[in-house]
Design an enzyme around this catalytic site. Structure first.
Site, short mmCIF file in Angstrom:
data_model
loop_
_atom_site.label_atom_id
_atom_site.label_comp_id
_atom_site.label_asym_id
_atom_site.label_seq_id
_atom_site.Cartn_x
_atom_site.Cartn_y
_atom_site.Cartn_z
N GLU A 1 7.99 46.05 118.73
CA GLU A 1 8.35 45.12 117.64
C GLU A 1 9.33 45.82 116.72
O GLU A 1 9.88 46.87 117.07
CB GLU A 1 7.09 44.65 116.89
CG GLU A 1 6.29 45.79 116.26
CD GLU A 1 5.07 45.33 115.46
OE1 GLU A 1 5.01 44.17 115.05
OE2 GLU A 1 4.18 46.18 115.26
N TYR B 1 -2.80 45.95 103.34
CA TYR B 1 -1.99 45.11 102.45
C TYR B 1 -1.61 43.81 103.14
O TYR B 1 -1.79 43.65 104.35
CB TYR B 1 -0.73 45.87 102.00
CG TYR B 1 0.36 45.97 103.06
CD1 TYR B 1 0.23 46.82 104.15
CD2 TYR B 1 1.51 45.19 102.98
CE1 TYR B 1 1.22 46.90 105.12
CE2 TYR B 1 2.50 45.26 103.95
CZ TYR B 1 2.35 46.13 105.01
OH TYR B 1 3.32 46.20 105.97
N LEU C 1 1.70 44.26 115.28
CA LEU C 1 0.98 43.46 114.31
C LEU C 1 1.08 42.01 114.75
O LEU C 1 2.18 41.55 115.10
CB LEU C 1 1.60 43.62 112.91
CG LEU C 1 0.86 42.85 111.82
CD1 LEU C 1 -0.41 43.61 111.42
CD2 LEU C 1 1.74 42.61 110.61
N LYS D 1 -3.02 45.91 109.33
CA LYS D 1 -1.88 45.96 108.41
C LYS D 1 -2.18 47.01 107.35
O LYS D 1 -2.56 46.71 106.21
CB LYS D 1 -1.62 44.57 107.80
CG LYS D 1 -0.22 44.42 107.27
CD LYS D 1 0.15 42.96 107.12
CE LYS D 1 1.44 42.72 106.37
NZ LYS D 1 2.63 43.33 106.94
N1 PDD Z 1 5.82 43.01 107.46
N2 PDD Z 1 5.24 43.61 112.44
C1 PDD Z 1 5.14 44.52 111.45
C2 PDD Z 1 5.03 45.95 111.79
C3 PDD Z 1 5.14 44.09 110.10
O1 PDD Z 1 5.03 44.99 109.11
C4 PDD Z 1 5.27 42.70 109.82
C5 PDD Z 1 5.27 42.17 108.42
C6 PDD Z 1 5.38 41.81 110.90
C7 PDD Z 1 5.48 40.32 110.69
O2 PDD Z 1 4.25 39.79 110.25
P1 PDD Z 1 4.19 38.46 109.37
O3 PDD Z 1 4.88 37.40 110.13
O4 PDD Z 1 2.74 38.20 109.20
O5 PDD Z 1 4.91 38.74 108.06
C8 PDD Z 1 5.34 42.30 112.19
C9 PDD Z 1 5.73 42.63 106.06
C10 PDD Z 1 6.48 41.38 105.74
C11 PDD Z 1 6.11 43.82 105.21
O6 PDD Z 1 5.62 44.90 105.51
O7 PDD Z 1 6.84 43.66 104.25
#
Ligand code: PDD
Length: 297
Positions: A185, A33, A209, A153
């Site tokens: 993280e 996703y 991620l 992801k």
């Molecule tokens: N989450 N780390 C994890 C485990 C994440 O699920 C996310 C993003 C990030 C940040 O990635 P980005 O800057 O590309 O949004 C880091 C999304 C927003 C979610 O699951 O809703």
């Protein structure tokens, strides 16, 4: 906005957007996703999100999903179907999901090629309060029980869900995940701490991620003349830091000012480096919205 969704080539009301109970995302979490932030009809860094979605699919050997151009066409049509208000102050979230598809339940990949299930829809973006931004949020240390392919992801989010819920149960906003004595993280965010003016964050690889916003944080740091080191820290080092913050597409940079009930840094308030980076990041976003990267138009 109208609540219209895209499902396998069709646009239909979100309430009617359905897939089979034998969709492999539903039975095996066999899908990937993305979450992309839109300001009116414009996204910032749409392409890196789309590339990550395609790379995540490739890592799981999910073939046949839309390519870059097809995604851009779908998103443009979806924005039109949703009558998104084309004004920066209207913030939306685009959710995209690609699963391996629908097949009789079997752990093995289906023998015959099947079409992936492709879904996308917009929602209003979550609003973070001024208080959260000015006071900073609270973190709670939680064990990182995820797998070793966190760079994908994938919708296999249960360990992240459990960690975030445990953090919420402890009165905190986000989990600070710890694997083998190292901070990795957050449950849905990348995490950073600042010591003597230098920002530390976990290196890319199997355990985090690579956030699109994380990349923006690096660019913001370069613009602001702040040094970032991709070096893992222990929970004790994180707790003893001068400042901390988290980042994601939905929230940008968010200061983190408490860890397990104790203030981070001397003041327990958002620190100067965090503020500087947040401003630099806002400036990048504003400049890209002013026309350097116009998408879904
Ligand atoms: N989450 N780390 C994890 C485990 C994440 O699920 C996310 C993003 C990030 C940040 O990635 P980005 O800057 O590309 O949004 C880091 C999304 C927003 C979610 O699951 O809703």
């Amino acid at each position: 906005m109208r609540n219209m969704a895209y499902v396998n080539g069709r646009f239909l009301p979100l309430a009617d957007a359905k897939t089979s109970v034998e969709d492999r995302a539903y039975q095996f979490a066999d899908g990937v996703y993305e979450v992309v932030k839109f300001y009116g009809r414009n996204a910032v860094r749409l392409e890196p999100h789309l590339v990550r979605l395609m790379e995540s699919s490739a890592h799981l050997r999910i073939a046949g999903g839309p390519g870059l151009d097809e995604w851009k066409t779908i998103i443009e049509q979806l924005a039109t179907e949703n009558e998104l208000v084309d004004d920066e102050t209207n913030e939306y979230i685009l959710y995209q999901q690609v699963s391996r598809g629908v097949a009789p339940r079997n752990h093995l990949f289906p023998k015959d090629a099947i079409e992936p299930s492709v879904v996308a829809y917009f929602r209003k973006a979550p609003v973070y309060s001024r208080e959260q931004r000015e006071t900073g949020i609270a973190l709670s240390l939680q064990p990182d029980e995820r797998w070793n392919r966190c760079y994908i992801k994938s919708v296999c989010l249960l360990p992240a869900v459990m960690a975030k819920q445990a953090a919420a149960d402890a009165g905190c906003f986000e989990a600070l995940l710890v694997r083998n004595g190292i901070v990795t993280e957050g449950s849905a965010t990348n995490t950073y701490c600042v010591r003597e003016g230098i920002v530390y964050t976990h290196p890319t690889g199997p355990h985090i991620l690579t956030g699109v916003t994380r990349t923006l944080v690096f660019e913001a740091a370069e613009k602001a003349g702040v040094e970032i080191r991709e070096e893992a820290v222990t929970p004790d080092q994180f707790a003893a830091a001068d400042e901390a913050f988290i980042s994601s597409t939905t929230m940008g940079i968010m200061p983190a000012t408490r860890l397990d009930g104790k203030p981070v840094g001397k003041s327990g308030k958002p620190g100067p480096v965090t503020r500087q980076l947040a401003q630099a990041l806002d400036a990048i976003v504003a400049s890209e919205l002013r026309g350097h990267e116009v998408t879904a138009k």
